[in-house]
Structure formats: structure tokens, C-alpha cells
Design an enzyme around this catalytic site. Sequence first.
Site, PDB file in Angstrom:
ATOM      1  N   SER A 143       0.853  -1.190   0.000  1.00 32.54           N
ATOM      2  CA  SER A 143       0.000   0.000   0.000  1.00 32.54           C
ATOM      3  C   SER A 143       0.882   1.230   0.000  1.00 32.54           C
ATOM      4  O   SER A 143       1.944   1.245   0.621  1.00 32.54           O
ATOM      5  CB  SER A 143      -0.880   0.001   1.252  1.00 32.54           C
ATOM      6  OG  SER A 143      -1.370   1.297   1.525  1.00 32.54           O
ATOM      7  N   TYR A 157      -5.711  -0.599   8.915  1.00 36.28           N
ATOM      8  CA  TYR A 157      -5.279  -1.091   7.606  1.00 36.28           C
ATOM      9  C   TYR A 157      -3.839  -0.664   7.330  1.00 36.28           C
ATOM     10  O   TYR A 157      -3.003  -1.472   6.908  1.00 36.28           O
ATOM     11  CB  TYR A 157      -6.221  -0.554   6.534  1.00 36.28           C
ATOM     12  CG  TYR A 157      -5.852  -0.938   5.121  1.00 36.28           C
ATOM     13  CD1 TYR A 157      -5.920  -2.251   4.694  1.00 36.28           C
ATOM     14  CD2 TYR A 157      -5.445   0.026   4.209  1.00 36.28           C
ATOM     15  CE1 TYR A 157      -5.580  -2.604   3.398  1.00 36.28           C
ATOM     16  CE2 TYR A 157      -5.113  -0.308   2.906  1.00 36.28           C
ATOM     17  CZ  TYR A 157      -5.181  -1.626   2.507  1.00 36.28           C
ATOM     18  OH  TYR A 157      -4.842  -1.968   1.222  1.00 36.28           O
TER      19      TYR A 157
END
Lengths: 282, 282
Positions: A143, A157
Site C-alpha cells: 500500500s 489497515y
Amino acid sequence: MKQIIVITGASSGFGTLAARRLAHTGHTVYAGMRDTTGRNAPQVAAANKYATEHHVDLRAIEMDVASEESCDAAVRQIISEEAQIDVVVHNAGHMSFGPAEAFTPKQFAELYDINVLSTQRVNRAALPQLRKQHRGLVIWVSSSSARGGTPPYLSPYFAAKAAMDSLAVSYASELTRWGIETSIVVPGAFTKGTNHFAHAGSPSAVVTRWPSACSESRSDSETIGSSSTMRTRRCRPSICGNCARTISAITRAAAGNTKRTVVPLPGSLTISISPECRCIIP
Amino acid sequence: MKQIIVITGASSGFGTLAARRLAHTGHTVYAGMRDTTGRNAPQVAAANKYATEHHVDLRAIEMDVASEESCDAAVRQIISEEAQIDVVVHNAGHMSFGPAEAFTPKQFAELYDINVLSTQRVNRAALPQLRKQHRGLVIWVSSSSARGGTPPYLSPYFAAKAAMDSLAVSYASELTRWGIETSIVVPGAFTKGTNHFAHAGSPSAVVTRWPSACSESRSDSETIGSSSTMRTRRCRPSICGNCARTISAITRAAAGNTKRTVVPLPGSLTISISPECRCIIP
């Protein structure tokens, strides 16, 4: 050269898109997903239909990354059918959004499980085969948050993806002696083209005296945070440029064509960074 | 100005050293530790003795960061005694070393619990008070691995610390609107002066066909990995320069004297990086 590729979380989003793209380029692709005879039976049927219509070798396979037994069984099946695994793509993941303080420790643990422990289960199932081959490639879909991108209210997350990215770097250096290469794909932020936001979790608790922006973020699925932080809007076309770039990065990495851009450990680690989606406006 | 400070994991290492240093500079310091009437009773006695002999306000407090109830109770006790909390220091942590593939997912989860979920438990206990005050400071003792340092065979610990560092950054931006500042202290690698390596965990599994270096890393507590990766040796003096720098960074941060060196979000986040210990030789 034709590769035997397994990709996790391939029932939707990046997983589905990358699996199809890779199959189109001539590889044998195992599209890992859970609950293939239940919830994801339509996805299995869709994959079979796609394979037949396009004459490509795309195979849905039961692979619940939350279960060691399921990962072990999937890998055993692949090896029994193909006697090798060339590429493992760690794509499965899940997201939650909300203020950090509002999430319980248990919710943080659950996000860590689906985003990080999942990769450990798959690695422990598959790496003995790759080490035996003295050849292979592990691709991690990380990410942009792990490389500096910081949209708000995604702390569980982001924490998990930072851990996943760190684990990828650790594995990269440990596996290079076995001839196993590593590529980390770093997608930017995006809100459409996958179900990432649509399926995102939320805190079980509400923080008292938190600004109204937080409740707004739940009432409007297209808005995260307040105007003082960051807003998102729909991308057009339905798969935004960023998603396409991410799929491209995954498929290039699987084909060994990834340009080494960041932290190039000699011969072992590549990192592909997709730019932030232009549909994020500050 | 006298501060009310609580520091986790203060039964040993950085925690003990920072607690004493902060008490010496005139603050009220709650040294959080678990099992204060059992295993850590000697540490409680030592803290009390230290406080009496040096005429400082150092108070051991039962605070098991693996337990929400214990964290909540500790914070309630501090607020009942002092009616405020000025500084929270997330110091508690645990390390394991061994090849990544050799650790079970459960062992990864345990490291995440002690290094990351611990901070979430403490935050959810303490932050309502800090938000109520509209003032406070949260200090996170991170790891150089989260900022580029990568000694080998520490993947579960590094993954957890990367997550902790990411969480600190998320909290920093979310808490600044409440007047709560954040400081991330990034100690370099070190092998002595704390019990970090002496108490480190190890994999429950052994990876087959792994180089002998891994077993060597267990037979010699001063050697990690093989000569082709990195070796460590004892520091002299007993608290090496690096440990001293880390304690200094924690105490400077607690006193609000941290120099903003990296990622200075306006008014909210500071990061202090201690250089790698010179006792690490490549």
C-alpha cells in the site's frame, strides 16, 4: 515462458483483474479464493466462463488465507497438478476505516490476520516448493501508505500494510539465497474499480466527542474524513487509471519485467509504486 | 513544569532507565509493569528504593499491556491520584529472532499483540483523558527497522514495529486537533544495556534445509545470522552509547525538547532517530 502463478484474494478487485491479465499472456493462473462452493461460487463460474470464452488457463482454487489447512491444501493441489509454482502473488486484503481510537484491539488483530498472517500462511505452504526449485518469485501487493501516502482514518489497515511491507523486505533478503526473488507492488489510493472501499469495515466503538466528520464518512461512501483533511470522489472510467496501473504493475512483476525503482537489493527485491490516484483531491 | 508521565514496560531496559531519568528531572513518573506482586515484585521494590534514596517521585504501577482491564485500571488510578496525564510513553515491547518462514502465524500474532495492540489498549484507556484536557503528548518507542535499518532474522518484530510506527503516524494526524502531540523515538539496533536480546523469542518450527547459520544464532546469544549477513558483539560500557542516546531521546521528547528531524507535521509530530549502535559490525 509460461509460469505457474497463484494469486490470493482473486474473487474480486486487483486479484480478479490481475489473474485474467496474466492468463491472457499465456500463464497458468490459479485464482485463489475462499468458499468456492458457497459465497464465491458465482466467481468460480465466472472464472471458468472467462477461461472457456478466451481460451486461457485460468483456474479458480479454494484457498482461504485465514486457514493454514486451506492454504496447505491449495498448494498441494497445485503441485500435484503442475509439479511447480513459479510465482506467488500476495494480493488478499481487507480494509477498515474510522478514527484509530475507535477500533478495538481485536479489530486491529483481525485486520493484521487478513492482511499479514494470511501471507505467512501462504508462504509457509508454498515456500518449501520454491526453495526446492531454487527459483521463484513472490509478489506482495502493499500500500502506498507504507511508502509515505497517508489518507486519514485508515489506521488499522495502514498498520497492517506497513507490517506486510516490512515482512516483504525481510523475506526478500532471506529468500534471495534460494534464488527466490521478491517484488513489492505499491498501489496508490483509489476508491473504485475494486470493492476495497465498498467492503471496508468500520469501528465497533464510537469515540465520544469526535468531530462530525467521522459520522459523515459513514453516511457518504464516497467521502472520507472532513473537508479539512481529504475528500474522495468517484473515478471515471469505472476502472480508474490507478487501478489499471496497479494491475499492470502486478502483471509486469509476474513476468519479471518490473523496473527496479526503490530499495533494489541486488537481484532479489523490486518495488513498483503506482502513483496516487488522481481522483483523490486534497 | 512538572509532568504526570506514564511509561509502559518499565520493569526493565529503556523503560526503567527512562522512568528514573524522568523522575530525576522532577516529574511524577508512573512506571507501568505487569505482575507487580509476583514476578516483578523485585522491580517494584527497586523502584521504591530508588525513589526513596534519590528523593524522586517514581511510582511502580500494575499495568499489563496485554489486558484492556489492566490498562483501564492503571489509568483510572493515575487520574484518581493526579487528575491528569501529561505524557504517555509506549515503550513495552518484545522481540523474536529467527528465519521468517520458521515462525507460525500465531507467533506473528503474539508479537503484534505485545508490540502494537498493547499501544491501542493504552491509548483507548488514556486518550479520553488527554482529549478532555485538550493537551498531552504521546511518545512511541519505535525501531530503526521502520526507518530503514534492517538487521536479519527479526521479521515478526520488524513487522510489528513497522505497524506500530505507522499507527503512531496515523494517531499523530488524528490527535493534533485535540492539542495532543506525538513523538516517535527510533532507537538503533543494540544488544546490551537492556534485556531485549536476552529475552527474545524464537520460532517454534525449524525450516528444513535452512543454512546452519540459523542454528548458530541460537547457540551463541551474541551472534545473529551468519557472517555473510551481520554479526553483533557486546557493547562496552554496559550501557552502550546507543542506549544512552535512546534514553536521552525519550526524556527530551517527554520534556518537549525534541528536535524535529523527520516528518514534522505542524505542531504535532516529532521523530527522533538514534543512530545505529556502533557495536553492530557488518
